[in-house]
Design an enzyme around this catalytic site. Structure first.
Site, short mmCIF file in Angstrom:
data_model
loop_
_atom_site.label_atom_id
_atom_site.label_comp_id
_atom_site.label_asym_id
_atom_site.label_seq_id
_atom_site.Cartn_x
_atom_site.Cartn_y
_atom_site.Cartn_z
N VAL A 100 28.46 -48.86 12.56
CA VAL A 100 29.64 -48.15 12.04
C VAL A 100 30.35 -47.38 13.17
O VAL A 100 31.29 -46.65 12.93
CB VAL A 100 29.22 -47.17 10.91
N ASP A 101 29.87 -47.63 14.43
CA ASP A 101 30.33 -46.81 15.57
C ASP A 101 31.62 -47.31 16.22
O ASP A 101 32.21 -46.62 17.05
CB ASP A 101 29.21 -46.70 16.62
N HIS A 116 28.93 -52.62 7.24
CA HIS A 116 28.50 -51.35 6.65
C HIS A 116 29.56 -50.28 6.82
O HIS A 116 29.27 -49.09 6.76
CB HIS A 116 27.16 -50.91 7.25
N CYS A 127 39.03 -39.84 -4.97
CA CYS A 127 40.28 -40.60 -5.22
C CYS A 127 40.58 -41.63 -4.13
O CYS A 127 41.52 -42.40 -4.25
CB CYS A 127 41.46 -39.62 -5.36
N ASN A 205 15.80 -58.94 20.35
CA ASN A 205 15.38 -57.62 19.89
C ASN A 205 14.35 -57.07 20.86
O ASN A 205 13.59 -57.84 21.46
CB ASN A 205 14.79 -57.71 18.47
N1 APR Z 1 17.83 -53.85 22.80
C1 APR Z 1 17.33 -54.68 21.85
N2 APR Z 1 16.83 -54.23 20.66
C2 APR Z 1 16.86 -52.89 20.45
C3 APR Z 1 17.36 -51.98 21.40
C4 APR Z 1 17.86 -52.51 22.61
N3 APR Z 1 18.37 -51.72 23.58
N4 APR Z 1 17.25 -50.71 20.89
C5 APR Z 1 16.68 -50.85 19.66
N5 APR Z 1 16.45 -52.14 19.40
C6 APR Z 1 15.87 -52.73 18.18
C7 APR Z 1 14.85 -51.85 17.49
O1 APR Z 1 13.56 -52.09 18.00
C8 APR Z 1 14.98 -52.32 16.04
O2 APR Z 1 14.09 -53.40 15.77
O3 APR Z 1 16.92 -52.86 17.26
C9 APR Z 1 16.41 -52.81 15.93
C10 APR Z 1 17.28 -51.87 15.12
O4 APR Z 1 16.81 -51.92 13.78
P1 APR Z 1 17.21 -50.72 12.78
O5 APR Z 1 16.96 -49.42 13.44
O6 APR Z 1 16.56 -51.03 11.48
O7 APR Z 1 18.79 -50.86 12.64
P2 APR Z 1 19.58 -51.94 11.81
O8 APR Z 1 18.79 -53.19 11.65
O9 APR Z 1 20.92 -52.05 12.43
O10 APR Z 1 19.71 -51.22 10.38
C11 APR Z 1 20.48 -51.86 9.39
O11 APR Z 1 20.12 -49.96 7.96
O12 APR Z 1 20.00 -47.68 7.66
C12 APR Z 1 20.79 -48.78 7.51
O13 APR Z 1 23.11 -48.71 7.43
C13 APR Z 1 22.04 -48.64 8.32
O14 APR Z 1 23.32 -50.43 9.32
C14 APR Z 1 22.03 -49.86 9.22
C15 APR Z 1 21.09 -50.81 8.51
#
Ligand code: APR
Length: 240
Positions: A100-101, A116, A127, A205
């Protein structure tokens, strides 16, 4: 691993990205579920739900005000810039993001679906009248109806923005390569998107996810570093 990714990108006609909070951590924005993530510090139900907004507005407001203020000093990193460059060179077609950034757009990406919503867009919860970030940060009431102001992010239990979701569905159906970056794929329905394509799927990831085995290629590492490596390989091959 990046060699295979670069080769698949070269040989694909329609490349679609799905990004999550791991795409923004190297810009200084915390993710949610890794060891340093938001949901390790605070219960999402207490801040990211309509119940929180309606029954505990002061904590809701504190949480989103903090994130909105912190975002002002965050910039896209080279990984965001590479995706924007790849779009401008027709190497990739579309980015569906859970973030959302607004960093993909700030880096220059134009074909982006914010599944999201956006923390930068403020509206009245009652409203729907648009308001400014300052009005939200100053905890002003809606000027049209006196209602509570909120960011236009999708709270748990809310529907996703229809147009964004439909665009993401269509592009995933048409893709012959889907690259997922920086998401734990824990949140429905976005976590179903990668399986819509009939093409190849890649997950990038920095730690294992429960979905890794569902992908044709799984690369564990930093989003930024893997995008830089892949971009270098594409440049060597004259594609980027
Ligand atoms: N490079 C690669 N992977 C990364 C890095 C990086 N620099 N930093 C973090 N990660 C990985 C983390 O290990 C994690 O597995 O990215 C993943 C992020 O997962 P979440 O924190 O669950 O975020 P996200 O999957 O985007 O969440 C989905 O959940 O809370 C709601 O609305 C919120 O949009 C969000 C949604």
């Amino acid at each position: 691993m990046s060699e295979k990714l670069a080769q698949w990108i070269r040989n694909s006609r329609k490349v679609v990205l799905l990004t999550g909070a791991g795409m923004s951590t190297e810009s200084g924005i915390p993710d949610f579920r890794s060891s340093s993530g938001w949901w390790k510090q605070i219960n999402p139900h207490d801040v990211a739900t309509i119940e929180a907004l309606e029954n505990n507005y002061s904590l809701f407001h504190q949480f989103y005000s903090y994130r909105l203020t912190a975002l002002a000093s965050c910039e896209p990193h080279i990984g965001h810039q590479i995706l924007a460059k790849w779009e401008s060179k027709n190497i990739i077609d579309f980015v569906a993001t859970q973030n959302v950034d607004g960093l993909h757009q700030k880096a220059g990406s134009q074909n982006v679906s914010e599944l999201h919503g956006s923390i930068q867009a403020i509206r009245c919860h009652q409203c729907g009248t648009e308001a400014t970030k300052d009005e939200f940060l100053e905890e002003k009431a809606c000027t049209a109806c006196g209602g509570r102001l909120r960011p236009s992010v999708v709270l748990f239990g809310e529907m996703l923005p229809e147009n964004s979701w439909k665009r993401a569905l269509t592009t995933m159906e048409q893709a012959d390569l889907v690259i997922v970056i920086g998401t734990s794929l824990q949140v429905y329905p976005v976590n179903q998107l990668p399986y819509i394509t009939k093409g190849r799927t890649v997950i990038i990831n920095n730690e294992k996810t429960q979905s890794d085995a569902n992908f044709d290629l799984c690369i564990h590492g930093s989003a930024k570093e893997i995008l830089v490596q892949t971009n270098n390989l594409l440049e060597q091959g004259g594609l980027s």
